[in-house]
Design an enzyme around this catalytic site. Structure first.
Site, PDB file in Angstrom:
ATOM      1  N   ALA A  28      24.039  12.972  10.038  1.00 26.66           N
ATOM      2  CA  ALA A  28      24.848  12.407   8.960  1.00 26.66           C
ATOM      3  C   ALA A  28      25.671  13.490   8.289  1.00 26.66           C
ATOM      4  CB  ALA A  28      23.942  11.718   7.936  1.00 26.66           C
ATOM      5  N   CYS A 113      15.036   8.989  11.133  1.00 25.56           N
ATOM      6  CA  CYS A 113      15.350   9.537   9.815  1.00 25.56           C
ATOM      7  C   CYS A 113      14.088   9.529   8.944  1.00 25.56           C
ATOM      8  CB  CYS A 113      16.450   8.719   9.149  1.00 25.56           C
ATOM      9  SG  CYS A 113      16.970   9.419   7.561  1.00 25.56           S
TER      10      CYS A 113
END
Length: 382
Positions: A28, A113
């Site tokens: 990200a 994540c």
């Protein structure tokens, strides 16, 4: 000492040959079109370079910011996109849109994540604990994708008491995944400590009909060779190791093809690469956003080099492309690559979590297929 790997059939993900067997991990705020372009300029055009994580709900809503994040270069192939979500129906609809619009050639699913704002809603590395829910997700995504390959990237589990990776691999394989990737840490570890590569070897023993890729602690080409030799994995996924070092893909390509690994760049060459990165960001996002973005890369690019505190501070606060040009001209062009100081861990590390944030009652029933509430309201980059 350089590891030795046995010759094995070339990696394929769906119809796409991946040669050498290297994948840029989606990160990200990092693996946007600019950074992927830079990595491809050093590495093989037939490696896979994955777009930063995209939220399925934002795709369904055709969020303008998300559509911009999903941009690919004109010669980028296969176009690889990672989706995040928790609802099988939302993920299926997002895949149908992506495939129907011809936006990507390969879709990956984020199950790795570990950050609190994701796991507390049942997403990321928390989700595989719910086996039936995960199976429903794989089934929906694969059905919606048609001929487009769908892969799944996950961790060992939530913590040392709740390992999920073997079941996750079995389910993904049974429901039609094209490949799986294991980051050999638990969510509780975050990015701390050492990745347990033996888990990759165990997953490879269980998942036998689709490729198994390994991820975690690949900071040099030799690390990649050792992982393959020690685990038998079909390829490697590289994340933090390439931060500020996009030329790592040239080193990986050479090593995996049995060719001499090129020497690290001089400081002058690093300055050129840094400037190229900034120029690509400006082309995609405009100068203001590009400068905010490139600042976080500066310490990674300059890691280990004799730059001086004042010049480092100026790099970290750049506000224009012209300023970057001026600063790179001040670098000592002949300073050699500081191999030991610049090839170790970089990016997020920190300490492990004492407890992974999870929805209330999340661990009560791993067979519960209920979709966690409110988890799909997040936007991309989470």
């Amino acid at each position: 000492m350089t590891a030795v790997i046995e010759a094995r059939p070339g990696l394929r993900i769906g119809p796409y040959p991946v040669d050498p067997a290297v994948v840029l991990a989606p990160m990200a705020g990092i693996t946007n079109v600019a950074f992927r372009t830079l990595c491809r300029e050093f590495g093989s055009s037939t490696a896979i370079y994955v777009c930063e994580m995209i939220t399925a709900r934002a795709v369904v809503e055709r969020n303008e910011k998300t559509l911009h994040m999903m941009a690919f270069g004109p010669d980028e192939s296969p176009r690889s996109m990672q989706l995040y979500g928790v609802d099988p129906k939302t993920l299926g609809e997002a895949v149908r849109i992506v495939v129907g619009e011809g936006w990507a050639d390969h879709i990956d699913m984020n199950l790795g994540c570990p950050v609190r704002k994701v796991t507390r809603l049942g997403g990321g590395s928390a989700l595989p604990y719910k086996r039936r829910l995960f199976a429903n997700i794989v089934r929906e995504m694969v059905a919606a994708a048609g001929d487009v390959p769908v892969t799944f990237k996950f961790r060992i589990g939530i913590d040392d008491e709740h390992h999920t990776y073997l079941d996750t691999g079995r389910i993904a394989e049974a429901e039609g995944a094209a490949a799986v990737s294991l980051h050999a840490r638990t969510a509780a570890q975050l990015y701390s400590g050492q990745a347990d590569w033996s888990a990759i070897a165990r997953l490879k023993e269980v998942v036998t009909t689709i490729p198994v890729l390994g991820n975690g602690d690949i900071f040099t080409a030799d690390d990649a060779l050792r992982m393959i030799a020690e685990t038998g994995c079909d390829g490697v996924v590289v994340g933090r190791g390439c931060l500020g070092r996009p030329w790592l893909f040239a080193e990986l390509s050479a090593a995996l093809r049995g060719e001499p690994v090129p020497a690290g760049p001089t400081l002058g060459r690093v300055g050129e690469i840094l400037l190229r990165h900034a120029q690509l960001l400006v082309e995609h996002d405009g100068e203001d956003k590009a400068m905010r973005d490139i600042r976080k890369h500066m310490a990674w690019y300059l890691m280990g080099f004799p730059v001086g505190s004042e010049l480092r501070r100026k790099f970290a606060t750049v506000s224009s492309l012209t300023q970057i040009e001026d600063l790179t001209a001040q670098l000592n062009p002949e300073a050699p690559f500081p191999t030991e100081a610049a090839t170790g861990p970089r990016g997020r590390q920190g300490s492990p979590q004492t407890k992974v944030a999870l929805p209330d009652g999340w661990l009560d029933d791993p067979e519960d297929a209920t979709v966690p509430s409110a988890a799909d309201v997040m936007h991309s980059g989470g």
